[in-house]
Design a protein around this motif. Structure first.
Motif, PDB file in Angstrom:
ATOM      1  N   GLU A 186      21.242  21.103 106.899  1.00 37.59           N
ATOM      2  CA  GLU A 186      21.287  20.689 105.488  1.00 37.59           C
ATOM      3  C   GLU A 186      19.905  20.715 104.854  1.00 37.59           C
ATOM      4  OE1 GLU A 186      23.117  16.912 105.226  1.00 37.59           O
ATOM      5  OE2 GLU A 186      25.093  17.602 105.920  1.00 37.59           O
ATOM      6  N   ILE A 187      18.895  20.286 105.616  1.00 37.05           N
ATOM      7  CA  ILE A 187      17.527  20.265 105.077  1.00 37.05           C
ATOM      8  C   ILE A 187      17.033  21.690 104.822  1.00 37.05           C
ATOM      9  CG2 ILE A 187      15.145  19.609 105.588  1.00 37.05           C
ATOM     10  CD1 ILE A 187      16.315  17.303 107.276  1.00 37.05           C
ATOM     11  N   LEU A 188      17.302  22.585 105.773  1.00 35.38           N
ATOM     12  CA  LEU A 188      16.868  23.974 105.606  1.00 35.38           C
ATOM     13  C   LEU A 188      17.669  24.682 104.532  1.00 35.38           C
ATOM     14  CD1 LEU A 188      16.379  25.004 109.330  1.00 35.38           C
ATOM     15  CD2 LEU A 188      14.612  24.470 107.661  1.00 35.38           C
ATOM     16  N   GLY A 189      18.919  24.250 104.353  1.00 34.76           N
ATOM     17  CA  GLY A 189      19.753  24.884 103.325  1.00 34.76           C
ATOM     18  C   GLY A 189      19.264  24.593 101.916  1.00 34.76           C
ATOM     19  N   LYS A 190      18.645  23.423 101.699  1.00 40.33           N
ATOM     20  CA  LYS A 190      18.143  23.068 100.374  1.00 40.33           C
ATOM     21  C   LYS A 190      16.900  23.862 100.012  1.00 40.33           C
ATOM     22  CE  LYS A 190      19.897  18.335 100.663  1.00 40.33           C
ATOM     23  NZ  LYS A 190      19.524  16.898 100.730  1.00 40.33           N
ATOM     24  N   SER A 191      16.116  24.250 100.988  1.00 42.09           N
ATOM     25  CA  SER A 191      14.876  24.969 100.741  1.00 42.09           C
ATOM     26  C   SER A 191      14.967  26.387 101.314  1.00 42.09           C
ATOM     27  CB  SER A 191      13.702  24.225 101.379  1.00 42.09           C
ATOM     28  OG  SER A 191      12.513  24.938 101.194  1.00 42.09           O
ATOM     29  N   LYS A 192      14.336  27.326 100.621  1.00 44.20           N
ATOM     30  CA  LYS A 192      14.313  28.711 101.085  1.00 44.20           C
ATOM     31  C   LYS A 192      13.190  28.965 102.088  1.00 44.20           C
ATOM     32  CE  LYS A 192      16.315  30.490  96.801  1.00 44.20           C
ATOM     33  NZ  LYS A 192      16.125  31.392  95.645  1.00 44.20           N
ATOM     34  N   GLN A 193      12.311  27.994 102.256  1.00 41.22           N
ATOM     35  CA  GLN A 193      11.188  28.142 103.174  1.00 41.22           C
ATOM     36  C   GLN A 193      11.631  27.853 104.619  1.00 41.22           C
ATOM     37  OE1 GLN A 193       8.317  25.393 101.675  1.00 41.22           O
ATOM     38  NE2 GLN A 193       7.510  26.800 100.151  1.00 41.22           N
ATOM     39  N   THR A 194      10.882  28.417 105.552  1.00 41.88           N
ATOM     40  CA  THR A 194      11.134  28.127 106.958  1.00 41.88           C
ATOM     41  C   THR A 194      10.518  26.783 107.320  1.00 41.88           C
ATOM     42  OG1 THR A 194       9.115  29.261 107.644  1.00 41.88           O
ATOM     43  CG2 THR A 194      11.148  30.579 107.524  1.00 41.88           C
ATOM     44  N   VAL A 195      10.795  26.305 108.506  1.00 38.70           N
ATOM     45  CA  VAL A 195      10.241  25.023 108.957  1.00 38.70           C
ATOM     46  C   VAL A 195       8.717  25.098 109.046  1.00 38.70           C
ATOM     47  CG1 VAL A 195      10.225  23.346 110.849  1.00 38.70           C
ATOM     48  CG2 VAL A 195      12.347  24.489 110.227  1.00 38.70           C
ATOM     49  N   TYR A 196       8.209  26.221 109.511  1.00 31.46           N
ATOM     50  CA  TYR A 196       6.760  26.395 109.624  1.00 31.46           C
ATOM     51  C   TYR A 196       6.100  26.335 108.248  1.00 31.46           C
ATOM     52  CZ  TYR A 196       2.267  28.583 110.621  1.00 31.46           C
ATOM     53  OH  TYR A 196       0.940  28.856 110.717  1.00 31.46           O
ATOM     54  N   GLN A 197       6.705  27.002 107.261  1.00 33.81           N
ATOM     55  CA  GLN A 197       6.143  26.986 105.912  1.00 33.81           C
ATOM     56  C   GLN A 197       6.170  25.583 105.313  1.00 33.81           C
ATOM     57  OE1 GLN A 197       8.634  29.914 104.091  1.00 33.81           O
ATOM     58  NE2 GLN A 197       7.265  31.626 104.568  1.00 33.81           N
ATOM     59  N   GLN A 198       7.262  24.854 105.565  1.00 35.35           N
ATOM     60  CA  GLN A 198       7.343  23.483 105.041  1.00 35.35           C
ATOM     61  C   GLN A 198       6.274  22.580 105.664  1.00 35.35           C
ATOM     62  OE1 GLN A 198      11.282  21.822 105.237  1.00 35.35           O
ATOM     63  NE2 GLN A 198      12.252  23.683 104.500  1.00 35.35           N
ATOM     64  N   LEU A 199       6.033  22.754 106.958  1.00 33.20           N
ATOM     65  CA  LEU A 199       4.988  21.967 107.606  1.00 33.20           C
ATOM     66  C   LEU A 199       3.604  22.293 107.052  1.00 33.20           C
ATOM     67  CD1 LEU A 199       6.151  22.052 111.337  1.00 33.20           C
ATOM     68  CD2 LEU A 199       6.013  20.045 109.876  1.00 33.20           C
ATOM     69  N   ARG A 200       3.358  23.578 106.817  1.00 35.95           N
ATOM     70  CA  ARG A 200       2.064  23.981 106.262  1.00 35.95           C
ATOM     71  C   ARG A 200       1.864  23.395 104.867  1.00 35.95           C
ATOM     72  NH1 ARG A 200      -1.943  25.725 109.223  1.00 35.95           N
ATOM     73  NH2 ARG A 200      -2.698  26.988 107.502  1.00 35.95           N
ATOM     74  N   HIS A 201       2.921  23.415 104.048  1.00 36.07           N
ATOM     75  CA  HIS A 201       2.820  22.847 102.704  1.00 36.07           C
ATOM     76  C   HIS A 201       2.608  21.336 102.761  1.00 36.07           C
ATOM     77  CE1 HIS A 201       3.473  26.229  99.997  1.00 36.07           C
ATOM     78  NE2 HIS A 201       4.397  26.707 100.840  1.00 36.07           N
ATOM     79  N   ALA A 202       3.296  20.658 103.677  1.00 33.99           N
ATOM     80  CA  ALA A 202       3.141  19.208 103.795  1.00 33.99           C
ATOM     81  C   ALA A 202       1.720  18.844 104.225  1.00 33.99           C
ATOM     82  CB  ALA A 202       4.160  18.660 104.799  1.00 33.99           C
ATOM     83  N   ARG A 203       1.158  19.606 105.158  1.00 36.17           N
ATOM     84  CA  ARG A 203      -0.217  19.341 105.596  1.00 36.17           C
ATOM     85  C   ARG A 203      -1.213  19.608 104.473  1.00 36.17           C
ATOM     86  NH1 ARG A 203       0.457  22.421 111.395  1.00 36.17           N
ATOM     87  NH2 ARG A 203       1.435  20.688 112.545  1.00 36.17           N
ATOM     88  N   ALA A 204      -0.965  20.677 103.709  1.00 34.41           N
ATOM     89  CA  ALA A 204      -1.848  20.995 102.582  1.00 34.41           C
ATOM     90  C   ALA A 204      -1.786  19.911 101.513  1.00 34.41           C
ATOM     91  CB  ALA A 204      -1.466  22.345 101.989  1.00 34.41           C
ATOM     92  N   ASP A 205      -0.577  19.399 101.233  1.00 39.74           N
ATOM     93  CA  ASP A 205      -0.439  18.325 100.250  1.00 39.74           C
ATOM     94  C   ASP A 205      -1.185  17.073 100.695  1.00 39.74           C
ATOM     95  OD1 ASP A 205       1.108  19.992  98.714  1.00 39.74           O
ATOM     96  OD2 ASP A 205       3.024  19.223  99.484  1.00 39.74           O
ATOM     97  N   ALA A 206      -1.087  16.753 101.995  1.00 36.07           N
ATOM     98  CA  ALA A 206      -1.785  15.573 102.504  1.00 36.07           C
ATOM     99  C   ALA A 206      -3.292  15.761 102.483  1.00 36.07           C
ATOM    100  CB  ALA A 206      -1.315  15.270 103.927  1.00 36.07           C
ATOM    101  N   ARG A 207      -3.762  16.978 102.703  1.00 39.16           N
ATOM    102  CA  ARG A 207      -5.201  17.243 102.741  1.00 39.16           C
ATOM    103  C   ARG A 207      -5.817  17.299 101.353  1.00 39.16           C
ATOM    104  NH1 ARG A 207      -4.826  21.735 104.958  1.00 39.16           N
ATOM    105  NH2 ARG A 207      -5.419  23.131 103.248  1.00 39.16           N
ATOM    106  N   LEU A 208      -5.072  17.829 100.380  1.00 37.41           N
ATOM    107  CA  LEU A 208      -5.615  18.054  99.039  1.00 37.41           C
ATOM    108  C   LEU A 208      -5.227  16.987  98.034  1.00 37.41           C
ATOM    109  CD1 LEU A 208      -4.837  21.875  98.848  1.00 37.41           C
ATOM    110  CD2 LEU A 208      -7.025  20.824  99.406  1.00 37.41           C
ATOM    111  N   ILE A 209      -4.692  15.857  98.493  1.00 37.94           N
ATOM    112  CA  ILE A 209      -4.221  14.839  97.554  1.00 37.94           C
ATOM    113  C   ILE A 209      -5.364  14.263  96.719  1.00 37.94           C
ATOM    114  CG2 ILE A 209      -4.384  13.006  99.321  1.00 37.94           C
ATOM    115  CD1 ILE A 209      -1.909  11.751  98.000  1.00 37.94           C
TER     116      ILE A 209
END
Length: 220
Positions: A178-201
């Protein structure tokens, strides 16, 4: 004649090892003796708990072990004072006292005080002597046969006294599909975006503040 750099032949065949063997044939008998002594001690201390005195909950020393809780030697004088228990009365009602330990945190102090109050609310005290017919106030005290009858009906606690309860962590299960179905990104891409958001806040917050300040200055 010994040749080359080998070990010199020096065999030991007369050590009499049979007389130096330590046997342990009395282990089963000692086990039975320890069990009988525990039973006799429990009968002697009836109706007191089998485990003995109430112990505080403390934490281990050093950074390696301070996350683990265990039973301590005894309650501090500050904990007994907060729970309104006299230090001389504590041992007579089954509470251990440690005169050396000190409370370094407010959290442990409150936890042990609550432990004492919980124990005191469940405590049932029987008089040691019931020879006197009346109390100081004039009310008639219970006679010796009445007290003996109550003691005989009492049940002895065999387990731990107020055992340490460890909090259970709730695991929230999620459906990955269900989580992957809501987003078109892969799990790896979502993790990279989450880390970038935490780093650049911090940088992004500063940029938005500067942009808002420029907009206010332009209006003026």
């Amino acid at each position: 004649m010994v040749r080359h750099n080998n070990v010199l032949p020096n065999s030991h065949f007369h050590k009499d090892w049979q007389i130096r063997v330590k046997t342990w044939f009395n282990q089963p008998a000692r086990k039975e003796r320890r069990r009988r002594s525990r039973v006799e001690k429990a009968k002697k201390n009836f109706p007191r708990p089998v485990e003995g005195l109430l112990r505080p909950v403390v934490r281990g020393q050093t950074l390696k072990y301070n996350r683990k809780t265990k039973y301590g030697r005894g309650f501090t004088l500050a904990e007994l004072k907060e729970a309104k228990i006299n230090k001389r009365e504590a041992l007579s009602i089954g509470i251990s006292v440690d005169y050396r330990r000190k409370n370094r945190s407010e959290r442990s102090l409150k936890e042990n005080v609550q432990r004492l109050k919980n124990y005191k609310s469940r405590l049932v005290v029987f008089p040691r002597r019931s020879r006197k017919a009346t109390k100081k106030g004039g009310d008639k005290a219970k006679t010796a046969p009445a007290v003996a009858a109550e003691v005989s009906k009492a049940t002895q606690l065999t387990g731990e006294i107020l055992p340490i309860t460890k909090p259970t962590r709730k695991v929230v299960r999620a459906n990955v599909a269900e989580i992957l179905g809501k987003s078109k990104q892969t799990v790896y891409q979502q993790l990279r975006h989450a880390r970038a958001d935490a780093r650049l806040i911090g940088i992004r917050k500063k940029r938005t503040e500067e942009k808002a300040a420029k907009a206010e200055a332009a209006k003026k």
